[in-house]
Scaffold this motif. Structure first.
Motif, PDB file in Angstrom:
ATOM      1  N   VAL A   1      90.116  52.958 116.470  1.00  0.00           N
ATOM      2  CA  VAL A   1      89.594  54.323 116.515  1.00  0.00           C
ATOM      3  C   VAL A   1      90.692  55.313 116.138  1.00  0.00           C
ATOM      4  O   VAL A   1      90.479  56.201 115.299  1.00  0.00           O
ATOM      5  CB  VAL A   1      89.007  54.654 117.912  1.00  0.00           C
ATOM      6  CG1 VAL A   1      88.668  56.125 118.023  1.00  0.00           C
ATOM      7  CG2 VAL A   1      87.777  53.812 118.180  1.00  0.00           C
ATOM      8  N   LEU A   2      91.868  55.164 116.729  1.00  0.00           N
ATOM      9  CA  LEU A   2      92.954  56.099 116.434  1.00  0.00           C
ATOM     10  C   LEU A   2      93.442  55.972 114.997  1.00  0.00           C
ATOM     11  O   LEU A   2      93.904  56.948 114.402  1.00  0.00           O
ATOM     12  CB  LEU A   2      94.116  55.890 117.401  1.00  0.00           C
ATOM     13  CG  LEU A   2      93.804  56.218 118.863  1.00  0.00           C
ATOM     14  CD1 LEU A   2      95.001  55.899 119.745  1.00  0.00           C
ATOM     15  CD2 LEU A   2      93.372  57.663 119.028  1.00  0.00           C
ATOM     16  N   ARG A   3      93.341  54.801 114.421  1.00  0.00           N
ATOM     17  CA  ARG A   3      93.770  54.602 113.027  1.00  0.00           C
ATOM     18  C   ARG A   3      92.794  55.217 112.027  1.00  0.00           C
ATOM     19  O   ARG A   3      93.163  55.503 110.900  1.00  0.00           O
ATOM     20  CB  ARG A   3      93.918  53.125 112.713  1.00  0.00           C
ATOM     21  CG  ARG A   3      95.069  52.470 113.408  1.00  0.00           C
ATOM     22  CD  ARG A   3      95.200  51.030 112.922  1.00  0.00           C
ATOM     23  NE  ARG A   3      96.151  50.298 113.695  1.00  0.00           N
ATOM     24  CZ  ARG A   3      97.465  50.357 113.530  1.00  0.00           C
ATOM     25  NH1 ARG A   3      97.967  51.129 112.603  1.00  0.00           N
ATOM     26  NH2 ARG A   3      98.273  49.655 114.294  1.00  0.00           N
ATOM     27  N   THR A   4      91.540  55.395 112.444  1.00  0.00           N
ATOM     28  CA  THR A   4      90.528  55.865 111.503  1.00  0.00           C
ATOM     29  C   THR A   4      89.986  57.261 111.803  1.00  0.00           C
ATOM     30  O   THR A   4      89.418  57.899 110.925  1.00  0.00           O
ATOM     31  CB  THR A   4      89.336  54.884 111.466  1.00  0.00           C
ATOM     32  OG1 THR A   4      88.779  54.757 112.778  1.00  0.00           O
ATOM     33  CG2 THR A   4      89.767  53.519 110.957  1.00  0.00           C
ATOM     34  N   LEU A   5      90.153  57.742 113.025  1.00  0.00           N
ATOM     35  CA  LEU A   5      89.606  59.029 113.432  1.00  0.00           C
ATOM     36  C   LEU A   5      90.138  60.155 112.555  1.00  0.00           C
ATOM     37  O   LEU A   5      91.344  60.355 112.439  1.00  0.00           O
ATOM     38  CB  LEU A   5      89.947  59.292 114.897  1.00  0.00           C
ATOM     39  CG  LEU A   5      89.256  60.482 115.549  1.00  0.00           C
ATOM     40  CD1 LEU A   5      87.743  60.262 115.581  1.00  0.00           C
ATOM     41  CD2 LEU A   5      89.784  60.682 116.960  1.00  0.00           C
TER      42      LEU A   5
ATOM     43  N   ARG B   1      90.293  60.303 109.424  1.00  0.00           N
ATOM     44  CA  ARG B   1      90.958  59.811 108.212  1.00  0.00           C
ATOM     45  C   ARG B   1      89.912  59.328 107.224  1.00  0.00           C
ATOM     46  O   ARG B   1      88.812  58.927 107.599  1.00  0.00           O
ATOM     47  CB  ARG B   1      91.891  58.637 108.557  1.00  0.00           C
ATOM     48  CG  ARG B   1      92.877  58.850 109.677  1.00  0.00           C
ATOM     49  CD  ARG B   1      94.182  59.519 109.306  1.00  0.00           C
ATOM     50  NE  ARG B   1      94.870  59.016 108.160  1.00  0.00           N
ATOM     51  CZ  ARG B   1      95.799  58.078 108.161  1.00  0.00           C
ATOM     52  NH1 ARG B   1      96.142  57.486 109.286  1.00  0.00           N
ATOM     53  NH2 ARG B   1      96.405  57.724 107.057  1.00  0.00           N
TER      54      ARG B   1
END
Length: 124
Positions: free
Chosen positions: A2-6, A8
């Motif tokens: 989630v943090l890698r894609t939020l 982005r």
């Protein structure tokens, strides 16, 4: 993940379709392959159904994560999803559904190198 894609841009490159005609793709945030990253952190598995395109580097990455005890591999008693029947609450034997069971296979090169191999193979 989630943090890698939020917030982005996630770009996916189609590689084929499964037996149910569902699109299979490699997805990236920038040059980071999300599947390879999840597998290397022990929050994803290298798994293919029969007749799906395989990415050998994913299995190499998983072997390294398993050897280092990352994520799901930190508990040796935790059954993998394809060997667990939630409705029965018990482990079942279905190794034939997984092309590479990884039993007794040696660890290969470092995870970062394998992620780079996957990214390079797909122009990332």
């Amino acid at each position: 993940m989630v943090l890698r894609t939020l917030g982005r841009d996630v770009n996916c490159a189609p590689i084929g379709r499964d037996r149910n005609k569902i699109l299979i793709a490699h997805c990236f945030v920038g040059e980071t392959n999300l599947a390879a990253t999840a597998i290397s952190e022990g929050i994803g598995y290298a798994f293919n159904y029969r007749d799906e395109p395989q990415v050998p580097a994913y299995f190499d990455i998983e072997r390294k994560a398993r050897g280092l005890g990352y994520g799901v591999w930190s508990s040796p008693d935790l059954p993998t999803p394809w060997l667990y029947s939630a409705s029965l609450g018990e482990t079942v034997t279905r190794d034939s559904e997984r092309p590479d069971t990884l039993a007794g296979l040696p660890l290969l090169s470092p995870v970062a190198n394998k992620i780079d191999d996957v990214n390079d193979a797909h122009g990332g």
